[in-house]
Structure formats: C-alpha cells, structure tokens
Design a protein around this motif. Sequence first.
Motif, mmCIF file in Angstrom:
data_model
loop_
_atom_site.group_PDB
_atom_site.id
_atom_site.type_symbol
_atom_site.label_atom_id
_atom_site.label_comp_id
_atom_site.label_asym_id
_atom_site.label_seq_id
_atom_site.Cartn_x
_atom_site.Cartn_y
_atom_site.Cartn_z
ATOM 1 N N TYR A 85 0.834 -1.201 0.000
ATOM 2 C CA TYR A 85 0.000 0.000 0.000
ATOM 3 C C TYR A 85 0.873 1.257 0.000
ATOM 4 O O TYR A 85 0.600 2.219 -0.731
ATOM 5 N N ASP A 86 1.923 1.257 0.821
ATOM 6 C CA ASP A 86 2.795 2.428 0.903
ATOM 7 C C ASP A 86 3.525 2.682 -0.412
ATOM 8 O O ASP A 86 3.736 3.833 -0.797
ATOM 9 N N VAL A 87 3.891 1.622 -1.107
ATOM 10 C CA VAL A 87 4.586 1.794 -2.382
ATOM 11 C C VAL A 87 3.626 2.299 -3.455
ATOM 12 O O VAL A 87 3.968 3.176 -4.250
ATOM 13 N N ILE A 88 2.417 1.766 -3.494
ATOM 14 C CA ILE A 88 1.470 2.132 -4.555
ATOM 15 C C ILE A 88 0.871 3.522 -4.322
ATOM 16 O O ILE A 88 0.862 4.369 -5.209
ATOM 17 N N VAL A 89 0.378 3.790 -3.115
ATOM 18 C CA VAL A 89 -0.341 5.031 -2.844
ATOM 19 C C VAL A 89 0.611 6.182 -2.503
ATOM 20 O O VAL A 89 0.299 7.338 -2.759
ATOM 21 N N GLU A 90 1.775 5.873 -1.939
ATOM 22 C CA GLU A 90 2.763 6.859 -1.490
ATOM 23 C C GLU A 90 2.159 7.873 -0.522
ATOM 24 O O GLU A 90 2.128 9.081 -0.789
ATOM 25 N N PRO A 91 1.663 7.396 0.634
ATOM 26 C CA PRO A 91 1.108 8.337 1.620
ATOM 27 C C PRO A 91 2.248 9.090 2.314
ATOM 28 O O PRO A 91 3.412 8.675 2.252
ATOM 29 N N PRO A 92 1.930 10.189 2.991
ATOM 30 C CA PRO A 92 2.986 10.881 3.741
ATOM 31 C C PRO A 92 3.441 10.036 4.925
ATOM 32 O O PRO A 92 2.712 9.177 5.413
ATOM 33 N N GLY A 93 4.645 10.281 5.379
ATOM 34 C CA GLY A 93 5.185 9.521 6.497
ATOM 35 C C GLY A 93 4.421 9.766 7.776
ATOM 36 O O GLY A 93 4.198 8.858 8.568
ATOM 37 N N ILE A 94 4.033 11.005 7.983
ATOM 38 C CA ILE A 94 3.304 11.379 9.187
ATOM 39 C C ILE A 94 2.375 12.530 8.809
ATOM 40 O O ILE A 94 2.679 13.312 7.915
ATOM 41 N N GLY A 95 1.242 12.635 9.466
ATOM 42 C CA GLY A 95 0.293 13.692 9.158
ATOM 43 C C GLY A 95 0.411 14.842 10.142
ATOM 44 O O GLY A 95 1.227 14.830 11.067
ATOM 45 N N SER A 96 -0.413 15.844 9.942
ATOM 46 C CA SER A 96 -0.422 16.984 10.853
ATOM 47 C C SER A 96 -1.843 17.530 10.940
ATOM 48 O O SER A 96 -2.627 17.406 10.008
ATOM 49 N N THR A 97 -2.134 18.122 12.072
ATOM 50 C CA THR A 97 -3.426 18.759 12.286
ATOM 51 C C THR A 97 -3.208 20.059 13.045
ATOM 52 O O THR A 97 -2.207 20.205 13.765
ATOM 53 N N GLN A 98 -4.108 20.976 12.869
ATOM 54 C CA GLN A 98 -3.981 22.264 13.535
ATOM 55 C C GLN A 98 -4.835 22.275 14.787
ATOM 56 O O GLN A 98 -6.012 21.912 14.762
ATOM 57 N N ASP A 99 -4.228 22.672 15.888
ATOM 58 C CA ASP A 99 -4.941 22.762 17.159
ATOM 59 C C ASP A 99 -5.915 23.941 17.089
ATOM 60 O O ASP A 99 -5.509 25.072 16.819
ATOM 61 N N PRO A 100 -7.229 23.690 17.313
ATOM 62 C CA PRO A 100 -8.187 24.788 17.164
ATOM 63 C C PRO A 100 -8.037 25.878 18.225
ATOM 64 O O PRO A 100 -8.344 27.038 17.975
ATOM 65 N N ALA A 101 -7.534 25.543 19.400
ATOM 66 C CA ALA A 101 -7.433 26.533 20.473
ATOM 67 C C ALA A 101 -6.228 27.451 20.274
ATOM 68 O O ALA A 101 -6.342 28.675 20.358
ATOM 69 N N THR A 102 -5.070 26.870 19.996
ATOM 70 C CA THR A 102 -3.850 27.669 19.902
ATOM 71 C C THR A 102 -3.442 27.959 18.461
ATOM 72 O O THR A 102 -2.668 28.873 18.215
ATOM 73 N N GLY A 103 -3.901 27.176 17.530
ATOM 74 C CA GLY A 103 -3.516 27.370 16.136
ATOM 75 C C GLY A 103 -2.189 26.715 15.786
ATOM 76 O O GLY A 103 -1.703 26.865 14.670
ATOM 77 N N ALA A 104 -1.589 26.008 16.740
ATOM 78 C CA ALA A 104 -0.316 25.342 16.488
ATOM 79 C C ALA A 104 -0.535 24.063 15.683
ATOM 80 O O ALA A 104 -1.571 23.404 15.811
ATOM 81 N N VAL A 105 0.441 23.714 14.879
ATOM 82 C CA VAL A 105 0.365 22.494 14.070
ATOM 83 C C VAL A 105 0.975 21.353 14.872
ATOM 84 O O VAL A 105 2.106 21.448 15.346
ATOM 85 N N ARG A 106 0.192 20.262 15.033
ATOM 86 C CA ARG A 106 0.653 19.110 15.790
ATOM 87 C C ARG A 106 0.812 17.924 14.854
ATOM 88 O O ARG A 106 0.011 17.743 13.928
#
Length: 175
Positions: free
Chosen positions: A76-97
């Motif tokens: 799956y990783d070879v065919i789809v090439e997903p990112p190694g790790i994801g990120s999300t934005q904290d709604p309270a502080t706006g920081a990217v986690r």
Amino acid sequence: MAPRADSQSAGAVAAADASSQFSMDPVFHILKVVPYSFLRPPRLRLKIPSVSLPSAMTVFSLVLLTYFMVVSGFVYDVIVEPPGIGSTQDPATGAVRPVVFLPGRVNGQYIIEGLSSGFMFVLGGIGIVLLDLALDKNRARSVKVSYAIAGISSVVIAYVMTTLFIRIKIPGYLR
C-alpha cells in the motif's frame, strides 16, 4: 468396444513424416545440415553447482521480515505513497501538531502508522515463538521461565498496543 487403429492411416502418417524430412528444399538442406557437419560441440566438464540449504534461523528471519512487510502495508505504501506522518492544527492555539494515525479512515494509513502496527504484530508473533520455546523439556528451568515471562509480556504488550491503535484509529470502537 474400443475403436481399432487403422494401420494403413498410421503408416501413411509415418511415411509422410519421413518423406517430409528428405523432400525439403535443397537450399534449406544446405543451410540446415552443412554448417553442422564439420562443427563439433566442445567436451566440457562442467560441475553442477551445489547449493546448500539455508539455516533454520535464516529462513525464520526471512519469513518474519516478509510477515512484517505484509502486515505493515508495504505494498500500500509503495502504490499510494502516503505521507510519512500527518499533521493537524490545534483549534485553540492554532499550532500544528503531528498526527501518527489517520483518524476515521480504516482503509488509509500513514507510513509510520503501518510500521508501528506491523511491529506490534511481529512482537506478538515473537511472543508466541518464545512461549513455544518455553515448553522445551531440554532447557533449564530458569531459561524456560525467562522465555515464558518474555513471551507472555510480548503478547500482552502487542495486544494492548494494537487495541490502543484501533481505538485511536476508529474513535468509539470497542467501547
């Protein structure tokens, strides 16, 4: 009753095959036979290479590596090439986690998610192998107890972590 073979038709087929070998074009005959009439194959004394069987530990390591690659989603990783790790934005502080697990999607994964889940499955498999080694009657009692403790703890850790991964991946599952 079984049908009888017609001796005249079988003989005619054999005669046709024999006559087709000698009634070919003379140019084709010269090209086919003449070069090989004076060429002789060399007499080679080649030794058949002997391939020794791999050790049991080598085969076990290859099977374990293959198992890890299959359960971690390597294809799956070879065919789809997903990112190694994801990120999300904290709604309270706006920081990217950083996010290790792709939430809400059962059929998608980040690379780290697949590798960590695959490692937990392999850890559980190694725990079962250690439990099997603990049953050997020819080992000392202290070694058998060590194998049993390591095997049980490996299986329990793998189970608890895999359950945790599923709860992170699918919120509200198994509750």
